[in-house]
Design an enzyme around this catalytic site. Sequence first.
Site, PDB file in Angstrom:
ATOM      1  N   TYR A  97       0.831  -1.207   0.000  1.00  0.00           N
ATOM      2  CA  TYR A  97       0.000   0.000   0.000  1.00  0.00           C
ATOM      3  C   TYR A  97       0.866   1.259   0.000  1.00  0.00           C
ATOM      4  O   TYR A  97       0.673   2.162  -0.820  1.00  0.00           O
ATOM      5  CB  TYR A  97      -0.947   0.007   1.215  1.00  0.00           C
ATOM      6  CG  TYR A  97      -1.798   1.262   1.225  1.00  0.00           C
ATOM      7  CD1 TYR A  97      -2.835   1.406   0.309  1.00  0.00           C
ATOM      8  CD2 TYR A  97      -1.532   2.308   2.104  1.00  0.00           C
ATOM      9  CE1 TYR A  97      -3.599   2.568   0.280  1.00  0.00           C
ATOM     10  CE2 TYR A  97      -2.288   3.465   2.078  1.00  0.00           C
ATOM     11  CZ  TYR A  97      -3.325   3.591   1.164  1.00  0.00           C
ATOM     12  OH  TYR A  97      -4.063   4.752   1.116  1.00  0.00           O
ATOM     13  N   LYS A 119       1.366   4.290  -2.910  1.00  0.00           N
ATOM     14  CA  LYS A 119       1.088   5.720  -2.695  1.00  0.00           C
ATOM     15  C   LYS A 119       2.342   6.574  -2.905  1.00  0.00           C
ATOM     16  O   LYS A 119       2.243   7.729  -3.304  1.00  0.00           O
ATOM     17  CB  LYS A 119       0.507   5.927  -1.286  1.00  0.00           C
ATOM     18  CG  LYS A 119      -0.868   5.330  -1.115  1.00  0.00           C
ATOM     19  CD  LYS A 119      -1.914   6.121  -1.852  1.00  0.00           C
ATOM     20  CE  LYS A 119      -2.733   5.358  -2.811  1.00  0.00           C
ATOM     21  NZ  LYS A 119      -3.782   6.136  -3.477  1.00  0.00           N
TER      22      LYS A 119
HETATM   23  N1  LIG Z   1      -9.483   7.017   3.626  1.00  0.00           N
HETATM   24  C1  LIG Z   1      -8.293   7.519   3.939  1.00  0.00           C
HETATM   25  O1  LIG Z   1      -8.041   7.948   5.079  1.00  0.00           O
HETATM   26  C2  LIG Z   1      -7.234   7.608   2.890  1.00  0.00           C
HETATM   27  C3  LIG Z   1      -5.986   8.114   3.264  1.00  0.00           C
HETATM   28  C4  LIG Z   1      -5.000   8.280   2.297  1.00  0.00           C
HETATM   29  C5  LIG Z   1      -5.274   7.965   0.971  1.00  0.00           C
HETATM   30  N2  LIG Z   1      -6.490   7.461   0.643  1.00  0.00           N
HETATM   31  C6  LIG Z   1      -6.716   7.127  -0.777  1.00  0.00           C
HETATM   32  O2  LIG Z   1      -7.990   7.576  -1.192  1.00  0.00           O
HETATM   33  C7  LIG Z   1      -8.512   6.709  -2.212  1.00  0.00           C
HETATM   34  C8  LIG Z   1      -9.923   6.281  -1.843  1.00  0.00           C
HETATM   35  O3  LIG Z   1      -9.900   5.683  -0.558  1.00  0.00           O
HETATM   36  P1  LIG Z   1     -11.235   5.469   0.277  1.00  0.00           P
HETATM   37  O4  LIG Z   1     -10.888   5.675   1.703  1.00  0.00           O
HETATM   38  O5  LIG Z   1     -12.359   6.217  -0.306  1.00  0.00           O
HETATM   39  O6  LIG Z   1     -11.432   3.888   0.053  1.00  0.00           O
HETATM   40  P2  LIG Z   1     -12.775   3.049  -0.094  1.00  0.00           P
HETATM   41  O7  LIG Z   1     -13.872   3.640   0.691  1.00  0.00           O
HETATM   42  O8  LIG Z   1     -12.360   1.635   0.152  1.00  0.00           O
HETATM   43  O9  LIG Z   1     -13.137   3.231  -1.643  1.00  0.00           O
HETATM   44  C9  LIG Z   1     -12.262   2.749  -2.593  1.00  0.00           C
HETATM   45  C10 LIG Z   1     -12.895   2.911  -3.954  1.00  0.00           C
HETATM   46  O10 LIG Z   1     -11.960   2.410  -4.927  1.00  0.00           O
HETATM   47  C11 LIG Z   1     -12.636   1.420  -5.679  1.00  0.00           C
HETATM   48  N3  LIG Z   1     -11.760   0.395  -6.220  1.00  0.00           N
HETATM   49  C12 LIG Z   1     -10.973  -0.490  -5.549  1.00  0.00           C
HETATM   50  N4  LIG Z   1     -10.370  -1.298  -6.444  1.00  0.00           N
HETATM   51  C13 LIG Z   1     -10.783  -0.923  -7.687  1.00  0.00           C
HETATM   52  C14 LIG Z   1     -10.522  -1.358  -9.004  1.00  0.00           C
HETATM   53  N5  LIG Z   1      -9.718  -2.396  -9.255  1.00  0.00           N
HETATM   54  N6  LIG Z   1     -11.104  -0.718 -10.037  1.00  0.00           N
HETATM   55  C15 LIG Z   1     -11.927   0.322  -9.812  1.00  0.00           C
HETATM   56  N7  LIG Z   1     -12.240   0.776  -8.592  1.00  0.00           N
HETATM   57  C16 LIG Z   1     -11.670   0.160  -7.537  1.00  0.00           C
HETATM   58  C17 LIG Z   1     -13.664   0.834  -4.750  1.00  0.00           C
HETATM   59  O11 LIG Z   1     -14.642   0.162  -5.504  1.00  0.00           O
HETATM   60  P3  LIG Z   1     -15.297  -1.235  -5.008  1.00  0.00           P
HETATM   61  O12 LIG Z   1     -16.491  -0.850  -4.189  1.00  0.00           O
HETATM   62  O13 LIG Z   1     -15.653  -1.915  -6.282  1.00  0.00           O
HETATM   63  O14 LIG Z   1     -14.252  -1.968  -4.191  1.00  0.00           O
HETATM   64  C18 LIG Z   1     -14.175   2.108  -4.103  1.00  0.00           C
HETATM   65  O15 LIG Z   1     -15.063   2.767  -4.951  1.00  0.00           O
HETATM   66  C19 LIG Z   1      -7.519   5.557  -2.323  1.00  0.00           C
HETATM   67  O16 LIG Z   1      -6.673   5.806  -3.421  1.00  0.00           O
HETATM   68  C20 LIG Z   1      -6.735   5.625  -1.017  1.00  0.00           C
HETATM   69  O17 LIG Z   1      -5.422   5.123  -1.146  1.00  0.00           O
HETATM   70  C21 LIG Z   1      -7.464   7.261   1.567  1.00  0.00           C
END
Ligand SMILES: NC(=O)c1ccc[n+]([C@@H]2O[C@H](COP(=O)([O-])OP(=O)(O)OC[C@H]3O[C@@H](n4cnc5c(N)ncnc54)[C@H](OP(=O)(O)O)[C@@H]3O)[C@@H](O)[C@H]2O)c1
Length: 319
Positions: free
Chosen positions: A183, A187
């Site tokens: 992960y 990033k």
């Molecule tokens: N939340 C945080 O605190 C945090 C912190 C730093 C960075 N981020 C970054 O923010 C982004 C979103 O995170 P989030 O917290 O919103 O996560 P999340 O709630 O788990 O949502 C992830 C999204 O990505 C989609 N996804 C996963 N694998 C995929 C694939 N192969 N093709 C297309 N879509 C896919 C998921 O779709 P499905 O429903 O189909 O799985 C979902 O729509 C990520 O890049 C993560 O690294 C998040």
Amino acid sequence: MSARAAEWNPLHLPDLRGRSYLVTGANAGLGYFSCEQLVRGGAHVIMTGRNPHRLSAAKAAVLGRTADAPHRGTIETLLLDTSNLGSVRAAAATVRHRGRLHGLLLNAGMVHPPRHRQTTFDGNELVFATNALGHFALAGALLRTLAAARGRMVWLGSMSTSLGRIDPVDPQLASGYSGWRAYVQSKIATTALGLEADRRLRAERVPVASVIAHPGYSVSGRTAGIQGVNEPSRLGRFVDNLQSPLTQSKEHGAWPLVRALVDPDVVGGQFWGPARVTSGPPRLAAPAKVTQDPAVAERYWVTCENATRLRWPFEAARR
Ligand SMILES: NC(=O)c1ccc[n+]([C@@H]2O[C@H](COP(=O)([O-])OP(=O)(O)OC[C@H]3O[C@@H](n4cnc5c(N)ncnc54)[C@H](OP(=O)(O)O)[C@@H]3O)[C@@H](O)[C@H]2O)c1
């Protein structure tokens, strides 16, 4: 920066009518809330995801929750699995034929990686493929379309890149795999690629900005429940609320992403995140040192070019 831009209110975005944005991973989490904010601002939003049922539930939810917006935008949905290069190419071809595109939010991410290394249909390490490679391929395939609108791409970074010392010598983690390492490396990749894209776009005089944003620590359990989009368990809510001083909702986490995408004062090469690092309104921040290393960026760029068999069409995108 203008006085208007110093304060950021997702209910009062710049007028986005006539503008079109594509969001990956739009059916849940930060991607979903970014879509809500963009539609509320009047934009046309292409919500993409890998599952048609989850996408249509998310589209219905955005429409329901933005019904009161005075200039509500429009939505279309498109299947796009970022871990599958064929899917990325097909989606990009569809978007290219649709016409103008002002911004790409490269958000989709695997945030709970598998414990053991897995590879995709294309033979790439799954977390790297999902979070970085697919977005490299998508942004490259849509570069000319973005350039035609003098558009912008936003890559998703993470504060996890500042939390330890990882030297990403092996982007595909052929050895030494762990879920956390995969992960964090993915990033480091997205941030380094975003910065490298900025350098290359400027050098090649392509009128597209490459910007990076991170959402701090944004959790489902502190986010509004939305059927088919965000349905955390009671235990999930309890655990997430225990961490409340350090966390925020995904709705808030989407603010820096949307700001990086639509604020007219944002420029290529910037890194946006929450004011208190893990939470708070958007502000300019500094990317982790490792992501600023040109040798790391070069390694990722070449790895992406080889794995996707794609060279970004800088010359054709020049205006
Ligand atoms: N939340 C945080 O605190 C945090 C912190 C730093 C960075 N981020 C970054 O923010 C982004 C979103 O995170 P989030 O917290 O919103 O996560 P999340 O709630 O788990 O949502 C992830 C999204 O990505 C989609 N996804 C996963 N694998 C995929 C694939 N192969 N093709 C297309 N879509 C896919 C998921 O779709 P499905 O429903 O189909 O799985 C979902 O729509 C990520 O890049 C993560 O690294 C998040």
